[in-house]
Design a protein around this motif. Sequence first.
Motif, mmCIF file in Angstrom:
data_model
loop_
_atom_site.group_PDB
_atom_site.id
_atom_site.type_symbol
_atom_site.label_atom_id
_atom_site.label_comp_id
_atom_site.label_asym_id
_atom_site.label_seq_id
_atom_site.Cartn_x
_atom_site.Cartn_y
_atom_site.Cartn_z
ATOM 1 N N VAL A 16 -7.227 -9.877 15.756
ATOM 2 C CA VAL A 16 -7.429 -11.326 15.779
ATOM 3 C C VAL A 16 -7.210 -11.847 17.205
ATOM 4 O O VAL A 16 -7.995 -12.637 17.724
ATOM 5 C CB VAL A 16 -6.473 -12.038 14.809
ATOM 6 C CG1 VAL A 16 -6.645 -13.548 14.902
ATOM 7 C CG2 VAL A 16 -6.728 -11.572 13.385
ATOM 8 N N LEU A 23 -3.647 -22.124 12.824
ATOM 9 C CA LEU A 23 -3.977 -20.708 12.878
ATOM 10 C C LEU A 23 -2.798 -19.838 13.306
ATOM 11 O O LEU A 23 -2.639 -18.722 12.839
ATOM 12 C CB LEU A 23 -5.139 -20.502 13.846
ATOM 13 C CG LEU A 23 -5.789 -19.133 13.825
ATOM 14 C CD1 LEU A 23 -6.504 -18.916 12.503
ATOM 15 C CD2 LEU A 23 -6.771 -18.995 14.973
ATOM 16 N N PHE A 40 -3.107 -16.926 10.503
ATOM 17 C CA PHE A 40 -3.761 -15.633 10.246
ATOM 18 C C PHE A 40 -2.763 -14.525 9.925
ATOM 19 O O PHE A 40 -3.117 -13.542 9.283
ATOM 20 C CB PHE A 40 -4.651 -15.248 11.424
ATOM 21 C CG PHE A 40 -3.929 -14.854 12.678
ATOM 22 C CD1 PHE A 40 -3.666 -15.783 13.660
ATOM 23 C CD2 PHE A 40 -3.535 -13.530 12.878
ATOM 24 C CE1 PHE A 40 -3.008 -15.419 14.824
ATOM 25 C CE2 PHE A 40 -2.879 -13.158 14.046
ATOM 26 C CZ PHE A 40 -2.607 -14.112 15.017
ATOM 27 N N ASN A 80 -2.406 -13.323 6.319
ATOM 28 C CA ASN A 80 -3.392 -12.470 5.651
ATOM 29 C C ASN A 80 -2.993 -11.004 5.664
ATOM 30 O O ASN A 80 -3.684 -10.160 5.094
ATOM 31 C CB ASN A 80 -4.761 -12.640 6.301
ATOM 32 C CG ASN A 80 -5.295 -14.046 6.122
ATOM 33 O OD1 ASN A 80 -4.843 -14.981 6.774
ATOM 34 N ND2 ASN A 80 -6.229 -14.219 5.211
ATOM 35 N N ILE A 92 -9.325 -14.929 6.330
ATOM 36 C CA ILE A 92 -9.187 -15.205 7.754
ATOM 37 C C ILE A 92 -10.400 -15.943 8.340
ATOM 38 O O ILE A 92 -10.266 -16.798 9.219
ATOM 39 C CB ILE A 92 -8.910 -13.886 8.534
ATOM 40 C CG1 ILE A 92 -8.870 -14.099 10.044
ATOM 41 C CG2 ILE A 92 -9.913 -12.812 8.233
ATOM 42 C CD1 ILE A 92 -7.704 -14.907 10.508
ATOM 43 N N LYS A 143 -10.106 -19.550 8.104
ATOM 44 C CA LYS A 143 -9.124 -20.086 9.045
ATOM 45 C C LYS A 143 -9.707 -20.160 10.450
ATOM 46 O O LYS A 143 -9.468 -21.122 11.179
ATOM 47 C CB LYS A 143 -7.871 -19.204 9.040
ATOM 48 C CG LYS A 143 -7.128 -19.238 7.710
ATOM 49 C CD LYS A 143 -5.880 -18.367 7.744
ATOM 50 C CE LYS A 143 -5.158 -18.405 6.404
ATOM 51 N NZ LYS A 143 -3.987 -17.501 6.382
ATOM 52 N N LEU A 144 -10.450 -19.129 10.832
ATOM 53 C CA LEU A 144 -11.003 -19.125 12.185
ATOM 54 C C LEU A 144 -12.128 -20.145 12.341
ATOM 55 O O LEU A 144 -12.278 -20.764 13.392
ATOM 56 C CB LEU A 144 -11.521 -17.722 12.546
ATOM 57 C CG LEU A 144 -10.440 -16.669 12.823
ATOM 58 C CD1 LEU A 144 -11.040 -15.268 12.835
ATOM 59 C CD2 LEU A 144 -9.759 -16.949 14.161
#
Lengths: 121, 817
Positions: free
Chosen positions: A76, B35, B42, B45, B176, B179-180
């Motif tokens: 990420v 985030l 994230f 997750n 995710i 969220k992004l």
Amino acid sequence: MKSFWISFFGILISAFFVGWIGPWWVIFIPCFLFGLLVNRKASGAFWSGFFAIAILWKLMSLYWISKDSVQYYEQVLKIFTDALPILASWSPKIVLLSIVSLIGGFVGGLVTWAGQALRKI
Amino acid sequence: MMIRIVRAIWPFCIALGVLYGLNRSWGNVPPVGKLFSPYTGFLRNISPDFQDQQGDWQISGLHAPVSLHYDHNGVPHIFAENDHDLYFAQGFVVAKDRLWQMEFYTLAASGRLTEIVGEAAYFMDRYHRRIGMAATAQSIIKYIEENDPLSWNILQAYSKGVNAYISNLSENQLPIEYKLLDYKPEEWSPYKSILMLMNMRLTLSGGTHDLRLTHVAKKYGMEVVKELFPLYPSEESPIIPSGTNWGFEADFPKGVPALKVLGLSSDADLMEPPVPQIGSNNWAVSGAKTAHGLPLLSNDPHLGLSLPSIWYQMQLSTPTSNVYGVVLPGTPAVIIGFNKDIAWGVTNVGSDVMDFYQIQFQDSTKQAYWHDGEWKATNLRVDTYKIKGKEDRLDSVYLTHHGPVVYHKDLSAYKTTFPEGHAMRWAANQDKGSDLLTFYYLNRAKNYEDYRTALELFTAPAQNFVFASNQNDIAITSNGRLPKKWKEQGRFLMDGTNSQYDWQGWIPFEQNPHILNPVRNFVSSANQFPADTTYPYYLDWSFAHPTRAIRINERLQEMDQMTVDSFRNLLNDNFNVDARRLLPTLLRVLAENDSISKTQEYSYLQRWNYQNDAEQIAPTIFNRWLHNLYKTIWDDKFPANEGLLAPTLDKTISLILADPNSKWFDNEHTTNKVEALADLVLESYKNTLSILKTELGEIGQDSWKWAAVKNTQINHLVPNFKSFSRKNIWNGGHANSVNATSATHGPSWRMVVQLDLDWPKGFGLYPGGQSGNPASPFYDNMIDKWAKGELNELIFLKAANEKHPSLRATINMIPKP
């Protein structure tokens, strides 16, 4: 000084519990209340909120990372470091913890200070 | 006083402003506060282990309790009391692993991506809507609701299951990608499940050669079309063996008009090549050719490889049905799989089911068009596009009885293979019934008759359904609504004013190419011609390059006493039929040149066993060279940027072998010289090697190995999320080998089923993992095994209480009162 520590620990503990319910910003409600009710000085308010949330978010993040079996958080983070290559030169863990602490700490400090400022009315 | 209040309040205002700013996305920058918060962001997750999934789930909407087991590969096994609960639980469980993906597909299919990614998706969205994806899904839903209670109930139950999952989903558990990209899942509905099917119709039957071949006919005339674009390849091994007696004749109620090529009012700009990597293999052999005396069946659909994967494995069981296989996230039932008695699989037929009619509008208002001697009214549909961060846009689509006019001159085209001012007739826009019932009945089929009954209900995209049963029947049917076409109908753009050019109904189901228990004891398909030219209807002039079909049929013919391993080896077969056919001739040309025949490169080719294996260097040279040679021969005469279609690879090879002095080998750009084949072979060979040396360095290094050059990668559905993708997968294969793995496409699911009187054995895997969550160990855990060509044993439970050693978690889904 005493009010700093009350504020710091008060925020740390209450934010930890409040965070589990509702949206991401609910943890800043304790910051605001401690700022309003406990803090005497603006700087003390800011730094108590800053360190409480920075430490809380950092510890929480470390906890989740410890459960990450596939280096997911690095993936990420890479989405961001692709856009900002300067970040890629540090260890992903340090980058992540720095971002998390800075964002959480900054907002925590700001809101605590905002609470404290309202005492002036 | 006032100053004191301002002093007291301004920090508060700043704090609110900062919170607001961190709570929302700014352009491509996601909401960083949300985030990175360890409570909602994230990091949440990072997925729980199976141990966390034990126990009871209270779910409102179920009629009775459902048992759910997860096995060691993350595959759910659902045991429900009735069909309602079965499809409810399927919706719930698939959404749990793949919610973002299934919604993303439906947003793409319905032309709504602009709502989450902004203006960049506008042309693609508009294309999807203009060809009728959303409109057809809506009319299918309307039809089902009124006429097909069984499908309607299944779709409703599935939607309720998905929505039960969504309604329990807290913000911190959102996938995710939400969220992004900063949005939230919408409610699911039967309409969205149908959009998923429309997506497959588009992927598998959304290509066309018509405009580009019409350009060829305009430039060179019909004689050249006849010479270079034959109606049947020079080498082929059709699905239904040649010599089959069809027992019927073609029937065209409105007669057959003369073939003609229309003048084109305008040319589209840049032409795109079709996607030759989309295809599939399937085959079955009867007990006479297997070691265990009953059939074996195999299927590997080749699609664009993606993460999350297009497929999801599961077992669906009720007291009256029990089936294992893969499902498409977002649609009920198993699409490819097996039950106790039968197994089935699909490959794409790929015949021409998309035609274009030149429309003569009465005037610029486009309210009427000329057809069959009268002015007929168009229908106008106005679509609204919501665009993230921008104002809404409106778009008008004119509809004729053929279908929508996809592009006008004033619209910049997304698909430049589509002509302007033409109405599109497309089998995928058929809206009477869904294909769902076919799969519902196949899931429950016990024998050949059940298989045929199920198939009759199928519309599009037409598929070659392979079948095997434990009664030792094997069969294959090229199935779906196939338009009755006179010879070459729809090969070029057609006259939209004359009804003789209209489609004249569908080939009756009984007359679709099919065969049961052929004497050769095997059936197979690899997207090749379903039948040879004796078949009474015209299906298309071009199907997939025939090499996969030729190789599969050769191998199945040769092999006896086959086992699951024989099938696994054939699935991984890297043989290059083109090289066998062509390379000796090409090498003879090179051999005349001493400076070449003594080189290392030449000796790689000379010693090659024609396998596109990962570790070999010869396939790198040959495949690049053949591509280069093809372009050297055709690019000057059929330049892609003029919208011209080039002849097929099969035609090119047969020309090289049969007519080395053909005028087509002359390079039009050289006026003082007439080239022959040998010149082009040498030129392309030298060019290829010089490019490869620049790209890869000195020959012999690892960088020259085929796997490195082919560079198979599996990308996340959002191209920007590169770190969620897998690159540099080390494997062999080629789009034209049975193991049809190319850079971005390949076997999206491999399955082998060994039929048995007692209990079948299934093997399979796909290049991905059950979970759509990149934080899960099940996100991509099957990729390495897939690259090696291995298969997993599929755990097909007999009953809910079976104690299988591979089960890892058991959950009771209990109706919430």
